[in-house]
Design a protein around this motif. Sequence first.
Motif, PDB file in Angstrom:
ATOM      1  N   ASP A  47      63.439 -32.978  50.912  1.00 35.48           N
ATOM      2  CA  ASP A  47      64.619 -33.435  51.653  1.00 35.48           C
ATOM      3  C   ASP A  47      64.884 -34.910  51.383  1.00 35.48           C
ATOM      4  OD1 ASP A  47      65.001 -30.936  52.699  1.00 35.48           O
ATOM      5  OD2 ASP A  47      64.027 -31.371  54.619  1.00 35.48           O
ATOM      6  N   SER A  87      67.021 -35.228  48.266  1.00 35.19           N
ATOM      7  CA  SER A  87      68.184 -34.345  48.144  1.00 35.19           C
ATOM      8  C   SER A  87      69.387 -35.067  47.549  1.00 35.19           C
ATOM      9  CB  SER A  87      68.535 -33.748  49.509  1.00 35.19           C
ATOM     10  OG  SER A  87      68.827 -34.785  50.445  1.00 35.19           O
ATOM     11  N   GLU A 127      66.927 -27.092  41.325  1.00 36.09           N
ATOM     12  CA  GLU A 127      65.773 -26.324  41.769  1.00 36.09           C
ATOM     13  C   GLU A 127      64.996 -25.783  40.575  1.00 36.09           C
ATOM     14  OE1 GLU A 127      66.469 -23.313  44.636  1.00 36.09           O
ATOM     15  OE2 GLU A 127      67.723 -24.575  45.929  1.00 36.09           O
ATOM     16  N   ARG A 178      61.866 -29.577  42.146  1.00 34.75           N
ATOM     17  CA  ARG A 178      63.168 -30.103  41.749  1.00 34.75           C
ATOM     18  C   ARG A 178      63.005 -30.819  40.407  1.00 34.75           C
ATOM     19  NH1 ARG A 178      63.914 -27.285  45.350  1.00 34.75           N
ATOM     20  NH2 ARG A 178      65.121 -27.580  47.279  1.00 34.75           N
TER      21      ARG A 178
END
Length: 552
Positions: free
Chosen positions: A518, A521, A527, A287
């Motif tokens: 996660d 997030s 991405e 990320r």
Amino acid sequence: MSVDAVAEETAEPASDPTDAPRRWRRIPALAATAGACLLMLFALVAPNDFNRFSLWAFVRIPVEGLVAVTLVLIVPGRAKRWVSVSLGLVLGLLTLLKIADLGSFAVLYRPFDPVLDWAFVDAGVNYLSVTLGRFGAIAMVVGAVALTIAVPVLMVLSALRLTRIVNAHRTAASRTVKVLAVVWLVFAVLRVPVASTNAAEYAYLHARQVPDGIRDQREFAKEVDADAFRDTPGAQLLTSLRGKDVMLVFVESYGRSAIEHPELAPEVGAVLDTGTQRLRAAGYDSRSGFLTSSTVGGGSWLAHATLVSGLRIDNQQRYRNLVTTDRVTLNRAFQRAGWRTVDVEPALIQAWPEGNFFGYNEIYEASELGYRGPRFSYATMPDQFILSAFHRAERVTPGHAPLMAQITLLSSHAPWSPIPEIIDWARVGDGSIYHSMAAEGAPPEAIFQRASDRVRADYGNSIVYSLNNVISYVEKFGDDDLVLVFLGDHQPSPVVTGPDAGRDVPITIVTRDRAVLDRISAWGWQEGLKPGPQAPVWRMDEFRDQFLTAFG
């Protein structure tokens, strides 16, 4: 000084041919007077940024010059000399500040701070030693010292010369000042920049730096005290990363321009896109976003301190104050939570007592990494060797304690040439293999001779090299417990980015553990290894709190 005044001083009867030798002898005096006028004009109206230089920038009527001539006309007797000397010294100092600003804008995108920027002088001398060699650096330093002495002296001599001329032609000088004052007022009312107050405004802005620095020091003390994690027990820190090896890697001068500038984006972007696919094939996900660095063009240590301290460290005063506090850095938080913390600093070739503040169990200086190869421009050793040496020292042993490592990569530091090639990791060894590559590419001093597009291409190549090494390291040595955070410390100099490029740098997290991603997030990072134009942008000093909060 008016044109009439110069003419009156230098004119000779043209009808008498026997006076020709005398007229020729007056030429040096006329040239000296013209030179004094130009020097004073430069001091009063010259911009302090190369991007603002143009012929139009010097088409100005400086109000300070009109005031100076008026003072010379009204001040009695010998006091004129003291007024002239004082004005000359003031203008000399302002000129030296403008020269310093020109260099500072060319590298740091901002004016020179005579109170706080002396740390950059030492860094600049070190840079010149690498790019020009020892004797070249000495010559530059000697030249700078000579300039520092010569400018005020020449400015005083110019002021004295013009004072004598004004005093000898008082009527013409007085009339000229009155006419120019009226013209100046007309242009000022019409807001035409020909009416200049450049020198007065410039002096005021630099004078404000001293009280501004004192006020900033008080404000910084309050910011340091506001530490949400000062009293957090280690057992409650970073609970979601237990058992992970966390690598925090700074890629020198890896700025947003590397992935968005039209001449750089195709090549650098391709490396990031391909790298995303390569890592995904190896089981990794990533990320990316942007951080706004506290510095630009240089001062990497300020950016490093900003990221790990959660405070904006944008000058040397803040840095020095920071390292005397008990602020919980990101490194110290990991240490408190049970990680072994190390710092890999291949540029460190002298004592660094402030390193104790950050919270490292081990600091690997250049001499402790075992490098036996050549230097590549500014970089004491190539990035691939840095990563290889770190791995051998800290991660190669099975079952080693969880590790938090901060690593600085240097290959993408100016002057960006020459750059080694990437080799098989098994061949890196002690770096002796790089001797055959040191002469490839342009020599470091070529940065002063090459066009901006060529320098920009060299910069792009260096970023490609650094990023490929980071990606390759993860492919070769990564495992299920590796969490890699890599980012730029600051944008490169304006010779690469052009003006107004901003301070944003890319940042990326890479891991095989989906639970780690996660946890972030809510950050909204995109991405892959390449953040897009719409990726979130945080201040760099926000990262510490965001990271410690996300991972508990």
